[in-house]
Motif scaffolding. Structure first.
Motif, PDB file in Angstrom:
ATOM      1  N   VAL A   1      -2.982  -3.801  -5.308  1.00 45.36           N
ATOM      2  CA  VAL A   1      -2.134  -3.979  -3.153  1.00 45.36           C
ATOM      3  C   VAL A   1      -2.684  -4.281  -2.552  1.00 45.36           C
ATOM      4  O   VAL A   1      -3.354  -4.657  -2.267  1.00 45.36           O
ATOM      5  CB  VAL A   1      -2.645  -2.415  -3.688  1.00 45.36           C
ATOM      6  N   CYS A   2      -1.297  -4.557  -1.678  1.00 49.92           N
ATOM      7  CA  CYS A   2      -1.345  -5.249  -0.176  1.00 49.92           C
ATOM      8  C   CYS A   2      -1.058  -4.565   1.126  1.00 49.92           C
ATOM      9  O   CYS A   2      -0.686  -3.432   0.637  1.00 49.92           O
ATOM     10  CB  CYS A   2      -0.107  -5.730  -0.469  1.00 49.92           C
TER      11      CYS A   2
ATOM     12  N   PRO B   1      -5.637 -13.833   0.592  1.00 51.13           N
ATOM     13  CA  PRO B   1      -5.638 -12.933   0.534  1.00 51.13           C
ATOM     14  C   PRO B   1      -6.452 -11.903  -0.969  1.00 51.13           C
ATOM     15  O   PRO B   1      -5.235 -12.716  -1.955  1.00 51.13           O
ATOM     16  CB  PRO B   1      -4.241 -12.044   1.251  1.00 51.13           C
ATOM     17  N   ARG B   2      -6.628 -11.135  -1.019  1.00 47.24           N
ATOM     18  CA  ARG B   2      -6.725 -10.759  -2.492  1.00 47.24           C
ATOM     19  C   ARG B   2      -6.527 -10.300  -3.017  1.00 47.24           C
ATOM     20  O   ARG B   2      -7.018 -10.603  -4.298  1.00 47.24           O
ATOM     21  CB  ARG B   2      -8.103  -9.763  -1.607  1.00 47.24           C
ATOM     22  N   PRO B   3      -4.509  -9.074  -2.563  1.00 48.27           N
ATOM     23  CA  PRO B   3      -4.276  -8.961  -3.751  1.00 48.27           C
ATOM     24  C   PRO B   3      -3.551 -10.466  -4.223  1.00 48.27           C
ATOM     25  O   PRO B   3      -3.802 -10.325  -5.791  1.00 48.27           O
ATOM     26  CB  PRO B   3      -2.985  -8.335  -3.582  1.00 48.27           C
ATOM     27  N   LEU B   4      -2.863 -11.319  -3.732  1.00 45.66           N
ATOM     28  CA  LEU B   4      -2.654 -12.330  -4.334  1.00 45.66           C
ATOM     29  C   LEU B   4      -4.222 -12.948  -5.692  1.00 45.66           C
ATOM     30  O   LEU B   4      -3.851 -13.780  -6.333  1.00 45.66           O
ATOM     31  CB  LEU B   4      -2.798 -13.485  -3.079  1.00 45.66           C
ATOM     32  N   ASP B   5      -5.336 -13.545  -4.652  1.00 40.77           N
ATOM     33  CA  ASP B   5      -5.974 -14.135  -5.846  1.00 40.77           C
ATOM     34  C   ASP B   5      -6.519 -13.602  -6.595  1.00 40.77           C
ATOM     35  O   ASP B   5      -6.681 -13.554  -7.770  1.00 40.77           O
ATOM     36  CB  ASP B   5      -7.304 -14.277  -4.186  1.00 40.77           C
ATOM     37  N   LEU B   6      -6.223 -12.463  -6.646  1.00 40.96           N
ATOM     38  CA  LEU B   6      -6.863 -11.552  -7.740  1.00 40.96           C
ATOM     39  C   LEU B   6      -5.396 -11.674  -8.675  1.00 40.96           C
ATOM     40  O   LEU B   6      -5.735 -11.642 -10.245  1.00 40.96           O
ATOM     41  CB  LEU B   6      -6.861 -10.170  -7.415  1.00 40.96           C
ATOM     42  N   LEU B   7      -4.067 -11.664  -8.305  1.00 43.02           N
ATOM     43  CA  LEU B   7      -3.052 -11.178  -8.957  1.00 43.02           C
ATOM     44  C   LEU B   7      -3.703 -12.956 -10.019  1.00 43.02           C
ATOM     45  O   LEU B   7      -3.378 -13.209 -11.163  1.00 43.02           O
ATOM     46  CB  LEU B   7      -1.913 -11.125  -8.676  1.00 43.02           C
ATOM     47  N   MET B   8      -3.517 -13.981  -9.086  1.00 46.31           N
ATOM     48  CA  MET B   8      -3.665 -15.698  -9.562  1.00 46.31           C
ATOM     49  C   MET B   8      -5.131 -15.759 -10.689  1.00 46.31           C
ATOM     50  O   MET B   8      -4.764 -16.337 -12.163  1.00 46.31           O
ATOM     51  CB  MET B   8      -4.042 -16.730  -8.776  1.00 46.31           C
TER      52      MET B   8
ATOM     53  N   MET C   1       0.651  -1.130  -0.240  1.00 45.88           N
ATOM     54  CA  MET C   1       0.348  -0.127   0.324  1.00 45.88           C
ATOM     55  C   MET C   1       0.478   1.779   0.126  1.00 45.88           C
ATOM     56  O   MET C   1       0.481   1.974  -0.977  1.00 45.88           O
ATOM     57  CB  MET C   1      -0.852   0.045   1.414  1.00 45.88           C
ATOM     58  N   GLY C   2       2.144   1.231   0.112  1.00 53.00           N
ATOM     59  CA  GLY C   2       2.514   2.487   0.503  1.00 53.00           C
ATOM     60  C   GLY C   2       3.138   2.669  -0.754  1.00 53.00           C
ATOM     61  O   GLY C   2       3.878   4.155  -0.813  1.00 53.00           O
TER      62      GLY C   2
END
Length: 192
Positions: free
Chosen positions: A99-100, A176-183, A68-69
């Motif tokens: 974004v994590c 986690p959402r960001p990893l899931d969306l990336l996959m 996020m940063g």
């Protein structure tokens, strides 16, 4: 790189390890699918890699993962590379950049829960070291989640070692959402 059509830009080796383990668990052979993971050695290097692999370079399909940063740095670099304008979070996601919150370790600890993360640390032979850190005055009043995030970030190679182990311990319905969306994004590239 001759067989590569998609490059996934991640901040560092710990993110790379997590994505590799998750891809394997989801049955995605990255190399066979023409997907290359690139650990950039820090988010500030995003512009260099966008120039190399983006429209001005090899013109490959791009995706990525950031903390996020670093979201603003990613947005500005992606805009400078000509991939979009006025990009907010949804615009980044539409392009395949996720974004994590706050970082990947934070995401994984929340997804697993602190008890499960402590079990992974114990299996890694470092529960004693973690308990010692918890007793330090600076960390005594902190919650276990914050202590685990600090522990993962301290010590040579610990983030890299544990990121893959934490992903391996996840239930696949709790990614986690960001990893899931990336996959999901990468699996979608199969049809392109």
């Amino acid at each position: 790189m001759s067989d590569t059509h998609t490059v996934v830009l991640v901040e560092g080796a710990s993110d790379q390890a997590a994505v590799e383990v998750l891809a394997e668990r989801r049955g995605l052979d990255l190399a066979a699918e023409g997907i290359s993971l690139v650990a950039m050695g820090g988010a500030t290097n995003i512009g260099t890699y966008l120039r190399e692999y983006g429209p001005a370079g090899h013109d490959l399909r791009l995706a990525g993962l950031c903390d996020m940063g670093e979201e603003g740095d990613f947005s500005r670099a992606i805009e400078r590379a000509g991939l979009g304008a006025g990009l907010g979070r949804s615009g980044l996601e539409a392009l395949g950049f996720f974004v994590c919150v706050a970082d990947l370790e934070d995401e994984l600890i929340r997804a697993l829960g602190t008890d499960a993360v402590e079990q992974v640390v114990e299996a890694g032979g470092e529960l004693g070291s973690f308990r010692t850190m918890q007793r330090q005055p600076a960390w005594r009043g902190s919650n276990t989640h914050a202590q685990l995030r600090r522990f993962m970030g301290a010590g040579s190679g610990r983030k890299i070692r544990y990121s893959g182990l934490l992903v391996a311990a996840l239930d696949l319905d709790r990614v986690p959402r960001p990893l899931d969306l990336l996959m999901t994004h990468l699996l979608g590239s199969r049809s392109r």
